[in-house]
Design a protein around this motif. Structure first.
Motif, PDB file in Angstrom:
ATOM      1  N   ASP A  11     -12.770  15.892 -66.987  1.00 55.69           N
ATOM      2  CA  ASP A  11     -12.055  16.026 -68.269  1.00 55.69           C
ATOM      3  C   ASP A  11     -11.009  14.935 -68.484  1.00 55.69           C
ATOM      4  O   ASP A  11      -9.831  15.204 -68.687  1.00 55.69           O
ATOM      5  CB  ASP A  11     -11.462  17.436 -68.351  1.00 55.69           C
ATOM      6  CG  ASP A  11     -12.554  18.487 -68.360  1.00 55.69           C
ATOM      7  OD1 ASP A  11     -13.081  18.770 -69.449  1.00 55.69           O
ATOM      8  OD2 ASP A  11     -12.930  18.974 -67.269  1.00 55.69           O
ATOM      9  N   HIS A  13     -11.252  12.770 -71.001  1.00 55.47           N
ATOM     10  CA  HIS A  13     -11.020  12.830 -72.444  1.00 55.47           C
ATOM     11  C   HIS A  13     -10.405  11.554 -73.017  1.00 55.47           C
ATOM     12  O   HIS A  13      -9.403  11.592 -73.753  1.00 55.47           O
ATOM     13  CB  HIS A  13     -10.182  14.068 -72.794  1.00 55.47           C
ATOM     14  CG  HIS A  13     -10.988  15.335 -72.702  1.00 55.47           C
ATOM     15  ND1 HIS A  13     -12.067  15.572 -73.520  1.00 55.47           N
ATOM     16  CD2 HIS A  13     -10.905  16.400 -71.868  1.00 55.47           C
ATOM     17  CE1 HIS A  13     -12.605  16.742 -73.203  1.00 55.47           C
ATOM     18  NE2 HIS A  13     -11.930  17.259 -72.193  1.00 55.47           N
ATOM     19  N   ASP A  36     -16.952  15.309 -69.498  1.00 58.09           N
ATOM     20  CA  ASP A  36     -15.936  15.084 -70.525  1.00 58.09           C
ATOM     21  C   ASP A  36     -15.112  13.831 -70.219  1.00 58.09           C
ATOM     22  O   ASP A  36     -13.876  13.852 -70.199  1.00 58.09           O
ATOM     23  CB  ASP A  36     -15.041  16.304 -70.739  1.00 58.09           C
ATOM     24  CG  ASP A  36     -15.707  17.370 -71.602  1.00 58.09           C
ATOM     25  OD1 ASP A  36     -16.894  17.180 -71.957  1.00 58.09           O
ATOM     26  OD2 ASP A  36     -15.062  18.383 -71.921  1.00 58.09           O
ATOM     27  N   HIS A  63     -18.121  17.621 -74.428  1.00 55.14           N
ATOM     28  CA  HIS A  63     -17.585  16.626 -75.370  1.00 55.14           C
ATOM     29  C   HIS A  63     -18.396  15.325 -75.329  1.00 55.14           C
ATOM     30  O   HIS A  63     -18.528  14.647 -76.354  1.00 55.14           O
ATOM     31  CB  HIS A  63     -16.109  16.339 -75.082  1.00 55.14           C
ATOM     32  CG  HIS A  63     -15.197  17.433 -75.546  1.00 55.14           C
ATOM     33  ND1 HIS A  63     -14.453  17.342 -76.700  1.00 55.14           N
ATOM     34  CD2 HIS A  63     -14.932  18.648 -75.019  1.00 55.14           C
ATOM     35  CE1 HIS A  63     -13.750  18.460 -76.852  1.00 55.14           C
ATOM     36  NE2 HIS A  63     -14.024  19.266 -75.841  1.00 55.14           N
ATOM     37  N   HIS A 118     -20.309  20.392 -65.179  1.00 52.87           N
ATOM     38  CA  HIS A 118     -19.117  20.521 -66.013  1.00 52.87           C
ATOM     39  C   HIS A 118     -18.709  21.992 -66.195  1.00 52.87           C
ATOM     40  O   HIS A 118     -17.589  22.379 -65.895  1.00 52.87           O
ATOM     41  CB  HIS A 118     -19.372  19.875 -67.378  1.00 52.87           C
ATOM     42  CG  HIS A 118     -18.177  19.827 -68.267  1.00 52.87           C
ATOM     43  ND1 HIS A 118     -17.053  19.110 -67.949  1.00 52.87           N
ATOM     44  CD2 HIS A 118     -17.910  20.426 -69.456  1.00 52.87           C
ATOM     45  CE1 HIS A 118     -16.148  19.260 -68.909  1.00 52.87           C
ATOM     46  NE2 HIS A 118     -16.641  20.061 -69.829  1.00 52.87           N
ATOM     47  N   HIS A 154     -14.265  21.578 -67.005  1.00 59.03           N
ATOM     48  CA  HIS A 154     -14.339  22.234 -68.312  1.00 59.03           C
ATOM     49  C   HIS A 154     -13.118  23.055 -68.719  1.00 59.03           C
ATOM     50  O   HIS A 154     -12.729  23.042 -69.872  1.00 59.03           O
ATOM     51  CB  HIS A 154     -15.601  23.098 -68.372  1.00 59.03           C
ATOM     52  CG  HIS A 154     -16.001  23.595 -69.730  1.00 59.03           C
ATOM     53  ND1 HIS A 154     -15.901  22.837 -70.886  1.00 59.03           N
ATOM     54  CD2 HIS A 154     -16.540  24.787 -70.120  1.00 59.03           C
ATOM     55  CE1 HIS A 154     -16.356  23.552 -71.909  1.00 59.03           C
ATOM     56  NE2 HIS A 154     -16.745  24.730 -71.480  1.00 59.03           N
ATOM     57  N   HIS A 156      -9.964  22.786 -67.595  1.00 54.43           N
ATOM     58  CA  HIS A 156      -8.707  22.008 -67.497  1.00 54.43           C
ATOM     59  C   HIS A 156      -7.651  22.742 -66.677  1.00 54.43           C
ATOM     60  O   HIS A 156      -6.467  22.456 -66.788  1.00 54.43           O
ATOM     61  CB  HIS A 156      -8.134  21.652 -68.875  1.00 54.43           C
ATOM     62  CG  HIS A 156      -9.042  20.837 -69.738  1.00 54.43           C
ATOM     63  ND1 HIS A 156      -8.568  19.963 -70.700  1.00 54.43           N
ATOM     64  CD2 HIS A 156     -10.398  20.728 -69.795  1.00 54.43           C
ATOM     65  CE1 HIS A 156      -9.591  19.372 -71.308  1.00 54.43           C
ATOM     66  NE2 HIS A 156     -10.708  19.835 -70.779  1.00 54.43           N
TER      67      HIS A 156
HETATM   68 MN   LIG Z   1     -12.911  19.155 -71.429  1.00 58.89          MN
END
Ligand SMILES: [Mn+2]
Length: 231
Positions: A11, A13, A36, A63, A118, A154, A156
């Protein structure tokens, strides 16, 4: 007896500053990324290029999937705006790279068989696995997959669970932590013969720089603001 130390991230991002900080903190280790890489933040291409440069072993996140499809089904409005923005700003080379990622992988860590994805083993992209809601299933997952370690992202929110069947953990989020601690989160897995340990680590990074890029890109301001609160 085989031994080794492995870096686990998830993640990110599109938060380049956070990714740079955790890579510097961990030093030279094999990198495993649980999905992600993109979404929410302003540096999707730079993040993917740095992961490629480090030779990261990666799986696809929801994502990443949304950025590929350009159809953010199941996302809240701010996430959907970011997914469409990411889809428009990804280079064709990086789009191809994401499109080739598997939804899960089996990897061998100094002789320890591990499974990475994930979400959950049942729903690799979408199911949220929290320790509080899913720990009753962890022994079952490990036995069913015949592995000693499962790494999931996933949510966080980092956790590490250990039982007689093995270890299940989440390294938290590099680029958008949601456990109230805004520092970038990742984990180091150490394997020494039959002994496996997971160490959670938190790293300060230049949150203001990352937030500024989000605003400058015209992405929703709330996505910049939440970085400093970690929620
Ligand atoms: Mn995420």
């Amino acid at each position: 007896m085989a031994r080794g130390e492995f870096m686990f991230i998830s993640d990110i991002h599109s938060n380049l500053e956070a990714l740079q900080a955790v890579l510097a903190d961990a030093g030279e280790k094999e990198v495993y990324c649980l999905g992600d890489a993109v979404g929410y933040g302003a540096s999707p291409n730079e993040v993917i290029e740095l992961l490629k440069e480090r030779g990261a072993t990666m799986t696809l996140g929801n994502h990443d999937f949304a950025a590929l499809s350009g159809e953010p089904t199941g996302f809240n409005s701010k996430a959907a705006i970011a997914a469409v923005w990411t889809s428009r700003n990804l280079s064709s080379e990086n789009r191809r790279f994401l499109s080739e990622l598997p939804k899960n992988r089996r990897v061998s860590l100094a002789g320890l068989e591990a499974y990475i994805a994930h979400g959950s083993p049942d729903d690799n992209l979408w199911e949220y696995v929290y320790e509080a809601t899913h720990s009753d299933l962890f022994g079952f997952y490990l036995k069913r997959l015949s592995v000693g370690l499962i790494a999931l992202g996933h949510t966080h929110v980092p956790f590490t669970w250990s039982g007689s069947e093995g270890t299940v953990f989440n390294p938290g989020s590099v680029g958008q932590p949601r456990d109230g601690d805004p520092r970038a989160s990742y984990a180091i897995v150490s394997v020494d013969g039959t002994r496996t340990t997971v160490e959670d680590r938190r790293v300060e990074y230049d949150i203001a720089a990352s937030a500024r890029k989000i605003v400058e890109a015209g992405l929703p301001e709330v996505l910049a603001k939440r970085l400093s609160t970690g929620d």
